[in-house]
Design a protein around this motif. Sequence first.
Motif, PDB file in Angstrom:
ATOM      1  N   ASP A 178       0.828  -1.209   0.000  1.00 14.81           N
ATOM      2  CA  ASP A 178       0.000   0.000   0.000  1.00 14.81           C
ATOM      3  C   ASP A 178       0.859   1.254   0.000  1.00 14.81           C
ATOM      4  O   ASP A 178       0.544   2.244  -0.661  1.00 14.81           O
ATOM      5  CB  ASP A 178      -0.936   0.012   1.220  1.00 14.81           C
ATOM      6  N   GLU A 179       1.972   1.192   0.765  1.00 13.06           N
ATOM      7  CA  GLU A 179       2.858   2.353   0.809  1.00 13.06           C
ATOM      8  C   GLU A 179       3.484   2.611  -0.555  1.00 13.06           C
ATOM      9  O   GLU A 179       3.598   3.753  -0.995  1.00 13.06           O
ATOM     10  CB  GLU A 179       3.951   2.136   1.865  1.00 13.06           C
ATOM     11  N   ARG A 180       3.893   1.518  -1.245  1.00 14.02           N
ATOM     12  CA  ARG A 180       4.469   1.678  -2.583  1.00 14.02           C
ATOM     13  C   ARG A 180       3.439   2.253  -3.544  1.00 14.02           C
ATOM     14  O   ARG A 180       3.732   3.106  -4.371  1.00 14.02           O
ATOM     15  CB  ARG A 180       4.980   0.324  -3.099  1.00 14.02           C
ATOM     16  N   LYS A 181       2.202   1.767  -3.405  1.00 17.97           N
ATOM     17  CA  LYS A 181       1.122   2.253  -4.268  1.00 17.97           C
ATOM     18  C   LYS A 181       0.870   3.736  -4.029  1.00 17.97           C
ATOM     19  O   LYS A 181       0.727   4.526  -4.964  1.00 17.97           O
ATOM     20  CB  LYS A 181      -0.151   1.447  -3.999  1.00 17.97           C
ATOM     21  N   ASN A 182       0.827   4.124  -2.749  1.00 17.42           N
ATOM     22  CA  ASN A 182       0.588   5.532  -2.421  1.00 17.42           C
ATOM     23  C   ASN A 182       1.744   6.415  -2.865  1.00 17.42           C
ATOM     24  O   ASN A 182       1.550   7.558  -3.264  1.00 17.42           O
ATOM     25  CB  ASN A 182       0.357   5.695  -0.910  1.00 17.42           C
ATOM     26  N   ASN A 183       2.961   5.869  -2.788  1.00 17.54           N
ATOM     27  CA  ASN A 183       4.123   6.642  -3.213  1.00 17.54           C
ATOM     28  C   ASN A 183       4.113   6.905  -4.712  1.00 17.54           C
ATOM     29  O   ASN A 183       4.708   7.863  -5.187  1.00 17.54           O
ATOM     30  CB  ASN A 183       5.415   5.912  -2.825  1.00 17.54           C
ATOM     31  N   ASN A 184       3.444   6.044  -5.490  1.00 21.01           N
ATOM     32  CA  ASN A 184       3.380   6.201  -6.942  1.00 21.01           C
ATOM     33  C   ASN A 184       2.279   7.156  -7.383  1.00 21.01           C
ATOM     34  O   ASN A 184       2.222   7.542  -8.546  1.00 21.01           O
ATOM     35  CB  ASN A 184       3.157   4.839  -7.615  1.00 21.01           C
ATOM     36  N   VAL A 185       1.386   7.514  -6.496  1.00 22.89           N
ATOM     37  CA  VAL A 185       0.279   8.406  -6.844  1.00 22.89           C
ATOM     38  C   VAL A 185       0.796   9.829  -7.024  1.00 22.89           C
ATOM     39  O   VAL A 185       1.548  10.340  -6.199  1.00 22.89           O
ATOM     40  CB  VAL A 185      -0.817   8.374  -5.759  1.00 22.89           C
ATOM     41  N   GLN A 186       0.396  10.439  -8.139  1.00 28.13           N
ATOM     42  CA  GLN A 186       0.769  11.826  -8.400  1.00 28.13           C
ATOM     43  C   GLN A 186      -0.476  12.701  -8.321  1.00 28.13           C
ATOM     44  O   GLN A 186      -1.503  12.385  -8.920  1.00 28.13           O
ATOM     45  CB  GLN A 186       1.402  11.958  -9.787  1.00 28.13           C
ATOM     46  N   ASN A 187      -0.374  13.778  -7.593  1.00 27.91           N
ATOM     47  CA  ASN A 187      -1.482  14.720  -7.476  1.00 27.91           C
ATOM     48  C   ASN A 187      -1.377  15.768  -8.577  1.00 27.91           C
ATOM     49  O   ASN A 187      -0.319  16.371  -8.762  1.00 27.91           O
ATOM     50  CB  ASN A 187      -1.458  15.408  -6.113  1.00 27.91           C
ATOM     51  N   LEU A 188      -2.470  15.966  -9.299  1.00 27.79           N
ATOM     52  CA  LEU A 188      -2.526  17.013 -10.319  1.00 27.79           C
ATOM     53  C   LEU A 188      -3.678  17.954  -9.982  1.00 27.79           C
ATOM     54  O   LEU A 188      -4.829  17.531  -9.889  1.00 27.79           O
ATOM     55  CB  LEU A 188      -2.750  16.421 -11.708  1.00 27.79           C
ATOM     56  N   SER A 189      -3.360  19.213  -9.800  1.00 30.14           N
ATOM     57  CA  SER A 189      -4.395  20.195  -9.479  1.00 30.14           C
ATOM     58  C   SER A 189      -4.860  20.894 -10.755  1.00 30.14           C
ATOM     59  O   SER A 189      -4.059  21.225 -11.627  1.00 30.14           O
ATOM     60  CB  SER A 189      -3.859  21.222  -8.479  1.00 30.14           C
ATOM     61  N   ILE A 190      -6.179  21.092 -10.858  1.00 28.99           N
ATOM     62  CA  ILE A 190      -6.769  21.750 -12.028  1.00 28.99           C
ATOM     63  C   ILE A 190      -7.621  22.919 -11.549  1.00 28.99           C
ATOM     64  O   ILE A 190      -8.588  22.732 -10.808  1.00 28.99           O
ATOM     65  CB  ILE A 190      -7.642  20.775 -12.846  1.00 28.99           C
ATOM     66  N   LEU A 191      -7.259  24.108 -11.980  1.00 33.53           N
ATOM     67  CA  LEU A 191      -8.048  25.298 -11.665  1.00 33.53           C
ATOM     68  C   LEU A 191      -9.063  25.513 -12.778  1.00 33.53           C
ATOM     69  O   LEU A 191      -8.704  25.543 -13.960  1.00 33.53           O
ATOM     70  CB  LEU A 191      -7.136  26.521 -11.548  1.00 33.53           C
ATOM     71  N   ILE A 192     -10.328  25.667 -12.412  1.00 37.65           N
ATOM     72  CA  ILE A 192     -11.380  25.818 -13.424  1.00 37.65           C
ATOM     73  C   ILE A 192     -12.339  26.935 -13.025  1.00 37.65           C
ATOM     74  O   ILE A 192     -12.474  27.263 -11.846  1.00 37.65           O
ATOM     75  CB  ILE A 192     -12.177  24.505 -13.607  1.00 37.65           C
ATOM     76  N   PRO A 193     -13.033  27.529 -14.014  1.00 39.85           N
ATOM     77  CA  PRO A 193     -14.106  28.474 -13.675  1.00 39.85           C
ATOM     78  C   PRO A 193     -15.228  27.729 -12.956  1.00 39.85           C
ATOM     79  O   PRO A 193     -15.507  26.563 -13.267  1.00 39.85           O
ATOM     80  CB  PRO A 193     -14.582  28.987 -15.041  1.00 39.85           C
ATOM     81  N   THR A 194     -15.866  28.382 -12.034  1.00 35.00           N
ATOM     82  CA  THR A 194     -16.903  27.739 -11.226  1.00 35.00           C
ATOM     83  C   THR A 194     -17.986  27.101 -12.084  1.00 35.00           C
ATOM     84  O   THR A 194     -18.467  25.999 -11.785  1.00 35.00           O
ATOM     85  CB  THR A 194     -17.530  28.770 -10.270  1.00 35.00           C
ATOM     86  N   TYR A 195     -18.358  27.750 -13.177  1.00 36.21           N
ATOM     87  CA  TYR A 195     -19.466  27.246 -13.997  1.00 36.21           C
ATOM     88  C   TYR A 195     -19.113  25.977 -14.776  1.00 36.21           C
ATOM     89  O   TYR A 195     -19.982  25.335 -15.354  1.00 36.21           O
ATOM     90  CB  TYR A 195     -19.971  28.331 -14.958  1.00 36.21           C
ATOM     91  N   MET A 196     -17.818  25.594 -14.795  1.00 32.60           N
ATOM     92  CA  MET A 196     -17.410  24.378 -15.508  1.00 32.60           C
ATOM     93  C   MET A 196     -17.205  23.192 -14.571  1.00 32.60           C
ATOM     94  O   MET A 196     -16.712  22.146 -14.991  1.00 32.60           O
ATOM     95  CB  MET A 196     -16.109  24.642 -16.272  1.00 32.60           C
ATOM     96  N   GLU A 197     -17.610  23.321 -13.331  1.00 34.32           N
ATOM     97  CA  GLU A 197     -17.301  22.293 -12.338  1.00 34.32           C
ATOM     98  C   GLU A 197     -17.837  20.916 -12.724  1.00 34.32           C
ATOM     99  O   GLU A 197     -17.109  19.915 -12.670  1.00 34.32           O
ATOM    100  CB  GLU A 197     -17.855  22.699 -10.972  1.00 34.32           C
ATOM    101  N   GLN A 198     -19.097  20.828 -13.112  1.00 37.18           N
ATOM    102  CA  GLN A 198     -19.692  19.515 -13.360  1.00 37.18           C
ATOM    103  C   GLN A 198     -19.072  18.790 -14.549  1.00 37.18           C
ATOM    104  O   GLN A 198     -18.689  17.614 -14.427  1.00 37.18           O
ATOM    105  CB  GLN A 198     -21.212  19.645 -13.543  1.00 37.18           C
ATOM    106  N   PRO A 199     -18.942  19.428 -15.727  1.00 35.97           N
ATOM    107  CA  PRO A 199     -18.309  18.688 -16.831  1.00 35.97           C
ATOM    108  C   PRO A 199     -16.864  18.290 -16.550  1.00 35.97           C
ATOM    109  O   PRO A 199     -16.430  17.205 -16.953  1.00 35.97           O
ATOM    110  CB  PRO A 199     -18.403  19.660 -18.022  1.00 35.97           C
ATOM    111  N   ILE A 200     -16.116  19.133 -15.838  1.00 39.28           N
ATOM    112  CA  ILE A 200     -14.723  18.787 -15.550  1.00 39.28           C
ATOM    113  C   ILE A 200     -14.645  17.641 -14.548  1.00 39.28           C
ATOM    114  O   ILE A 200     -13.780  16.762 -14.647  1.00 39.28           O
ATOM    115  CB  ILE A 200     -13.946  20.016 -15.039  1.00 39.28           C
ATOM    116  N   LYS A 201     -15.548  17.620 -13.590  1.00 38.00           N
ATOM    117  CA  LYS A 201     -15.583  16.493 -12.650  1.00 38.00           C
ATOM    118  C   LYS A 201     -15.834  15.185 -13.392  1.00 38.00           C
ATOM    119  O   LYS A 201     -15.193  14.165 -13.125  1.00 38.00           O
ATOM    120  CB  LYS A 201     -16.672  16.722 -11.595  1.00 38.00           C
TER     121      LYS A 201
END
Length: 305
Positions: free
Chosen positions: A28-51
């Motif tokens: 599990d630790e190896r799996k978690n270490n491989n996870v990469q976080n990607l942040s996406i900034l979006i306009p509020t009105y695009m929340e549902q399609p981007i999700k």
Amino acid sequence: MKPKLIIILFCLVLMFNSCAKTGNKKKDERKNNNVQNLSILIPTYMEQPIKEWTYFLQASHPNVKFEIICMNEQYFSSDTTFRDFDLIFTPSFIRGNKYKYSIISQEAIVCVVSFKNPFLQSIINRGISPNDLKKIFSNPNSYYWKDFFKTDKKLNDKITIILPDDRYTLINQLFDWLDIDKPTSVTMKSTDSILDLLKIQNDIMTFLPSSLVYNINTQYRKDFLYVVPIDLNNDNWISDDEYLYDNIIMIKKAVLDNKIDSLLVLQYKLIYSIDNSRKNLIEDIVNNKHNLNKNIFEQYGYFVN
């Protein structure tokens, strides 16, 4: 069975169980270490399609955790946002040679009035010219409908201009197209409020994003509003090659075929910095056409090539 043998077997069971737990924990630790976080900034009105889109992406990128941050698009700025976010989804164009982008979807900016407008037949036949729009929007609430359109009824109603305050790029591009400064006196309301007012107030003229103007199920404009044709050659008559778009199929084709002035088209882009340490992963997501699910965006009224 002898007591000593029982004790030995019991100890072995405990030892194997402990080893198994340790092995799973390390996995599990190896799996978690491989996870990469990607942040996406979006306009509020695009929340549902981007999700929905990031949920679709998750299947092909199981080791990526997408973090969506919503913000009013007027607060987007290149220097600050790229320090804090990996990707920016925006119709705005962020300048600079350190940034790359891919166009994901598009929509048009359309002129809209109430379908109950008493001058509607004249509006349908004549449309409105860019010059007349420039006059009207330069001095909001100063002109009357009869100044531009005809009706058999004796009416003296002013044109009420209301524009969406939650569509920053739309407003900027609209006034760039009109080639005028945005007047301080113009009334601003949310897109939802404007749509509600169009149902009950006949004197409104506005510009809205096409994704909110058409009924996706019927493919036609919503029944309480009318998309005003733009009389490009100022001949007081609308021809087929002018902006007459009564259904979403026609306007989609016009947008994708570049038949509409680029300032009246909102292009939604995924923008990223070339200096981002995860540039390879980001470019795979942004540029790989298999990652773009057209149906997700088109079900919300956006156009995808």
